[in-house]
Motif scaffolding. Structure first.
Motif, short mmCIF file in Angstrom:
data_model
loop_
_atom_site.label_atom_id
_atom_site.label_comp_id
_atom_site.label_asym_id
_atom_site.label_seq_id
_atom_site.Cartn_x
_atom_site.Cartn_y
_atom_site.Cartn_z
N ALA A 49 16.09 -1.68 8.40
CA ALA A 49 14.83 -1.02 8.08
C ALA A 49 14.01 -0.74 9.33
O ALA A 49 13.23 0.22 9.36
N PHE A 50 14.15 -1.56 10.35
CA PHE A 50 13.35 -1.40 11.56
C PHE A 50 13.54 -0.03 12.21
O PHE A 50 12.56 0.72 12.35
N PRO A 51 14.77 0.38 12.58
CA PRO A 51 14.90 1.73 13.16
C PRO A 51 14.72 2.82 12.11
O PRO A 51 14.27 3.92 12.43
N GLY A 52 15.05 2.52 10.85
CA GLY A 52 14.87 3.51 9.80
C GLY A 52 13.41 3.88 9.61
O GLY A 52 13.08 5.04 9.36
N ALA A 53 12.53 2.89 9.74
CA ALA A 53 11.11 3.13 9.55
C ALA A 53 10.47 3.82 10.75
O ALA A 53 9.34 4.30 10.67
N HIS A 54 11.17 3.87 11.86
CA HIS A 54 10.61 4.48 13.06
C HIS A 54 11.27 5.80 13.44
O HIS A 54 10.64 6.63 14.09
N HIS A 55 12.54 6.00 13.05
CA HIS A 55 13.26 7.17 13.55
C HIS A 55 14.06 7.95 12.52
O HIS A 55 14.16 9.16 12.64
N TRP A 56 14.70 7.29 11.55
CA TRP A 56 15.78 7.95 10.82
C TRP A 56 15.50 8.28 9.37
O TRP A 56 16.00 9.28 8.87
N ASN A 57 14.78 7.49 8.65
CA ASN A 57 14.63 7.68 7.21
C ASN A 57 13.20 8.15 6.92
O ASN A 57 12.25 7.40 7.10
N GLU A 58 13.08 9.38 6.43
CA GLU A 58 11.75 9.96 6.18
C GLU A 58 10.94 9.13 5.19
O GLU A 58 9.75 8.92 5.37
N ALA A 59 11.59 8.68 4.11
CA ALA A 59 10.86 7.90 3.10
C ALA A 59 10.33 6.59 3.70
O ALA A 59 9.20 6.19 3.43
N LEU A 60 11.14 5.94 4.53
CA LEU A 60 10.70 4.70 5.16
C LEU A 60 9.62 4.96 6.19
O LEU A 60 8.68 4.16 6.33
N MET A 61 9.71 6.07 6.91
CA MET A 61 8.68 6.38 7.90
C MET A 61 7.33 6.62 7.23
O MET A 61 6.30 6.15 7.72
N HIS A 62 7.34 7.33 6.10
CA HIS A 62 6.09 7.58 5.38
C HIS A 62 5.53 6.29 4.80
O HIS A 62 4.31 6.06 4.85
N LEU A 63 6.40 5.44 4.24
CA LEU A 63 5.94 4.17 3.70
C LEU A 63 5.34 3.30 4.80
O LEU A 63 4.25 2.73 4.63
N HIS A 64 6.01 3.20 5.92
CA HIS A 64 5.52 2.39 7.04
C HIS A 64 4.17 2.90 7.53
O HIS A 64 3.24 2.11 7.74
N ALA A 65 4.06 4.21 7.71
CA ALA A 65 2.79 4.80 8.19
C ALA A 65 1.67 4.56 7.19
O ALA A 65 0.54 4.23 7.57
N ARG A 66 1.95 4.71 5.90
CA ARG A 66 0.93 4.51 4.86
C ARG A 66 0.46 3.06 4.84
O ARG A 66 -0.74 2.79 4.76
N LEU A 67 1.39 2.12 4.93
CA LEU A 67 1.01 0.71 4.90
C LEU A 67 0.23 0.31 6.15
O LEU A 67 -0.73 -0.44 6.08
N ARG A 68 0.65 0.82 7.31
CA ARG A 68 -0.07 0.50 8.55
C ARG A 68 -1.47 1.09 8.53
O ARG A 68 -2.42 0.46 8.99
N ALA A 69 -1.62 2.29 7.97
CA ALA A 69 -2.95 2.90 7.89
C ALA A 69 -3.85 2.12 6.94
O ALA A 69 -5.07 2.11 7.10
N ARG A 70 -3.26 1.47 5.96
CA ARG A 70 -4.02 0.67 5.01
C ARG A 70 -4.35 -0.71 5.55
O ARG A 70 -5.07 -1.47 4.91
N GLY A 71 -3.83 -1.04 6.74
CA GLY A 71 -4.18 -2.31 7.37
C GLY A 71 -3.11 -3.38 7.30
O GLY A 71 -3.37 -4.51 7.69
N ALA A 72 -1.93 -3.06 6.82
CA ALA A 72 -0.85 -4.05 6.75
C ALA A 72 -0.33 -4.34 8.15
O ALA A 72 -0.34 -3.48 9.03
N SER A 73 0.14 -5.55 8.36
CA SER A 73 0.72 -5.90 9.65
C SER A 73 2.06 -5.19 9.80
O SER A 73 2.67 -4.74 8.82
N HIS A 74 2.51 -5.09 11.03
CA HIS A 74 3.79 -4.43 11.31
C HIS A 74 4.93 -5.13 10.57
O HIS A 74 5.78 -4.47 9.95
N THR A 75 4.93 -6.45 10.59
CA THR A 75 6.00 -7.21 9.95
C THR A 75 6.02 -6.99 8.44
O THR A 75 7.09 -6.77 7.86
N SER A 76 4.88 -7.03 7.81
CA SER A 76 4.86 -6.84 6.36
C SER A 76 5.24 -5.41 5.99
O SER A 76 5.85 -5.17 4.95
N ALA A 77 4.91 -4.45 6.82
CA ALA A 77 5.31 -3.07 6.56
C ALA A 77 6.82 -2.91 6.68
O ALA A 77 7.44 -2.21 5.87
N ILE A 78 7.43 -3.56 7.65
CA ILE A 78 8.89 -3.50 7.81
C ILE A 78 9.57 -4.22 6.65
O ILE A 78 10.61 -3.77 6.15
#
Length: 108
Positions: A49-78
């Protein structure tokens, strides 16, 4: 994970140890953590999930960005991305069809 494709989302997350559980007692409010399940599988999903959320999987990238914008920590978003990845894999195995990366359609 031979059970993959025959489980619900929650059951799969619980079996891998990606289901959150809250530690609390009475008025004391604890923290939400993950744990239990199959540690090796949980680490593998986290590592995928780590590289998927940063480079490869669009759904994971959107989820990660949405959670980080809402204030979630990096670890909980991953961890949330790892759970979503598990849900996607479970659905693909259950359907018996290859993965198709389709953009999400806007609800009218």
């Amino acid at each position: 994970m031979p059970e993959l494709g025959h489980l619900s989302r929650g059951q799969a997350a619980s079996l891998t140890g990606l289901a959150p559980f809250v530690r609390q007692s009475g008025r004391w409010q604890g923290q939400t953590r993950i744990g239990g399940g199959r540690a090796r599988l949980r680490r593998s999903l986290y590592a995928a999930a780590f590289p998927g959320a940063h480079h490869w999987n669009e759904a994971l990238m959107h989820l990660h960005a949405r959670l980080r914008a809402r204030g979630a920590s990096h670890t909980s978003a991953i961890v949330a991305c790892a759970r979503k990845l598990l849900t996607q894999v479970n659905a693909v195995v259950a359907r018996g069809t290859p993965w198709e990366d389709r953009p999400a359609t806007a609800a009218a």
